[in-house]
Design a protein around this motif. Sequence first.
Motif, PDB file in Angstrom:
ATOM      1  N   SER A 207       0.190  43.082  34.002  1.00 21.98           N
ATOM      2  CA  SER A 207       0.063  41.621  34.066  1.00 21.98           C
ATOM      3  C   SER A 207      -1.374  41.201  34.344  1.00 21.98           C
ATOM      4  O   SER A 207      -2.016  41.702  35.264  1.00 21.98           O
ATOM      5  CB  SER A 207       0.967  41.076  35.188  1.00 21.98           C
TER       6      SER A 207
ATOM      7  N   SER B 175       4.155  37.654  21.740  1.00 23.91           N
ATOM      8  CA  SER B 175       5.199  38.025  22.708  1.00 23.91           C
ATOM      9  C   SER B 175       6.464  38.497  21.993  1.00 23.91           C
ATOM     10  O   SER B 175       7.095  39.482  22.404  1.00 23.91           O
ATOM     11  CB  SER B 175       5.534  36.831  23.610  1.00 23.91           C
TER      12      SER B 175
ATOM     13  N   SER C 290       4.788  39.321  29.022  1.00 27.02           N
ATOM     14  CA  SER C 290       5.144  38.176  28.183  1.00 27.02           C
ATOM     15  C   SER C 290       6.440  38.400  27.416  1.00 27.02           C
ATOM     16  O   SER C 290       7.030  37.439  26.908  1.00 27.02           O
ATOM     17  CB  SER C 290       4.014  37.883  27.194  1.00 27.02           C
TER      18      SER C 290
ATOM     19  N   LYS D  93       5.811  41.988  20.494  1.00 26.03           N
ATOM     20  CA  LYS D  93       5.675  42.992  21.555  1.00 26.03           C
ATOM     21  C   LYS D  93       7.051  43.337  22.130  1.00 26.03           C
ATOM     22  O   LYS D  93       7.325  44.505  22.459  1.00 26.03           O
ATOM     23  CB  LYS D  93       4.745  42.492  22.662  1.00 26.03           C
TER      24      LYS D  93
ATOM     25  N   THR E  74       2.129  50.561  25.833  1.00 31.20           N
ATOM     26  CA  THR E  74       1.561  49.472  26.617  1.00 31.20           C
ATOM     27  C   THR E  74       2.152  48.164  26.111  1.00 31.20           C
ATOM     28  O   THR E  74       1.762  47.657  25.055  1.00 31.20           O
ATOM     29  CB  THR E  74       0.025  49.442  26.505  1.00 31.20           C
TER      30      THR E  74
ATOM     31  N   SER F 282       3.872  44.212  27.575  1.00 20.73           N
ATOM     32  CA  SER F 282       3.337  43.017  28.228  1.00 20.73           C
ATOM     33  C   SER F 282       4.449  42.306  28.996  1.00 20.73           C
ATOM     34  O   SER F 282       5.596  42.277  28.527  1.00 20.73           O
ATOM     35  CB  SER F 282       2.745  42.067  27.178  1.00 20.73           C
TER      36      SER F 282
ATOM     37  N   SER G 289      -4.081  38.882  21.301  1.00 21.24           N
ATOM     38  CA  SER G 289      -2.938  38.012  21.601  1.00 21.24           C
ATOM     39  C   SER G 289      -3.231  36.542  21.346  1.00 21.24           C
ATOM     40  O   SER G 289      -2.303  35.732  21.203  1.00 21.24           O
ATOM     41  CB  SER G 289      -2.513  38.202  23.067  1.00 21.24           C
TER      42      SER G 289
ATOM     43  N   ARG H 264       4.156  47.419  31.503  1.00 17.79           N
ATOM     44  CA  ARG H 264       3.918  45.984  31.325  1.00 17.79           C
ATOM     45  C   ARG H 264       2.855  45.496  32.310  1.00 17.79           C
ATOM     46  O   ARG H 264       3.170  44.968  33.379  1.00 17.79           O
ATOM     47  CB  ARG H 264       5.209  45.203  31.562  1.00 17.79           C
TER      48      ARG H 264
END
Length: 389
Positions: free
Chosen positions: A181, A154, A127, A157, A123, A125, A89, A179
């Motif tokens: 964190s 982001s 974000s 994703k 999987t 995120s 990322s 998601r």
Amino acid sequence: MACAVVTGGRGFLGRHLVHKLLESGKWEVVRIMDLAAGLAVDADEEKALSAALESGRAQYAGVDLRNLPQVIQALEHATVVFHMAAPDSSISDWKLHHSVNVIGTRNVIEACIEQGVHKLIYTSSPSVVFDYINGVKDADESLAYPAKLMDSYSETKAQAEALVLDANGRHGLATCAIRPSGLFGPGDRLFLPSIVAAARAGKLKFQIGSGDNKFDWTYVENVVHAHVCAEEALVDASGVAAGKAYFITNCEPVKFWEFLSEFLERLGYPRPQYQLPVALVLPLACIAEWACKQLAPLGVPMTQFTPARIRYMSLWRTFSCDRAATLLKYKPLYTVEEGIQRTVTSFQHLRASPAAGGDGKSAARWWWMVLVAVVLLAVFFQRFLHEVA
């Protein structure tokens, strides 16, 4: 045959999930998918993984997700796919992120349908709903994707997550998105190593903002547990758990800088001693990012000192796990404190030496960069005021 496939199975989270799936005894075959052509077993995982590979319970497939025929072949006989593969990322490369996160995920979906896979767990995120401008407090899954996201990771994703959720019900495929964190834990190759590297270079003497902003960090084994819960809850595409996204946290929001300071202190490094206001640092980050973009044709790499990073460290970012608790029966297995203890124990090689005081040259170089940014900012405002006048 009960076969679970883990894309990105050699990544930080992927390794932990593979170990858990093998340990559970539920799966006849756990197939590890990753980009490398071959599998190199590390010393810390050698015994269990090597035995599983020798017995055939674990298999490895070197696959480029952007190559649809390769993905189709790798998903042969799969019952469930845990799609975790994604580029780093921190890399600022829209083309890379789009090709892997979006095109790669589309290929995974098509391959699942081609091979008759029952379940796809993506999987994602948090974000995907974080615009890096406004903080979020106890946000739930009703929070929509922002009109504009700050970075290519982001953005892509979010596109990939939407593809996965939209695919629920296609030819009997049941899907959902997890998601997690603020992932941390043993085996981490990004978060803690980068924090220690910054401390050793003398770059963590300052805290950005007041330090009151809370953040949801999640221990890696809790994220693995959430994926296992999701697989068990996805009975079919029409079930209540299917077609939905789920925030996953430790359910213990903590202050962002306090969390970082705990790791620094336990590894023998000093906590940040000074505080810098966001209003001062943010314009400098804007200039640094702009300058790097202008100089990119000359081979200048993109800086990590970006507005998105500053906001990430200074804004509230907490999420509700109520949906996951209700529909997936998710409950954290480890507390934040237990996670910190286990992580620090596994990273003793990063402990500070008795005489550690930071790399003076690196610190000096960093401060010269800040000084140059301040000068550029002054020039910018001078020109702006002149034009206004």
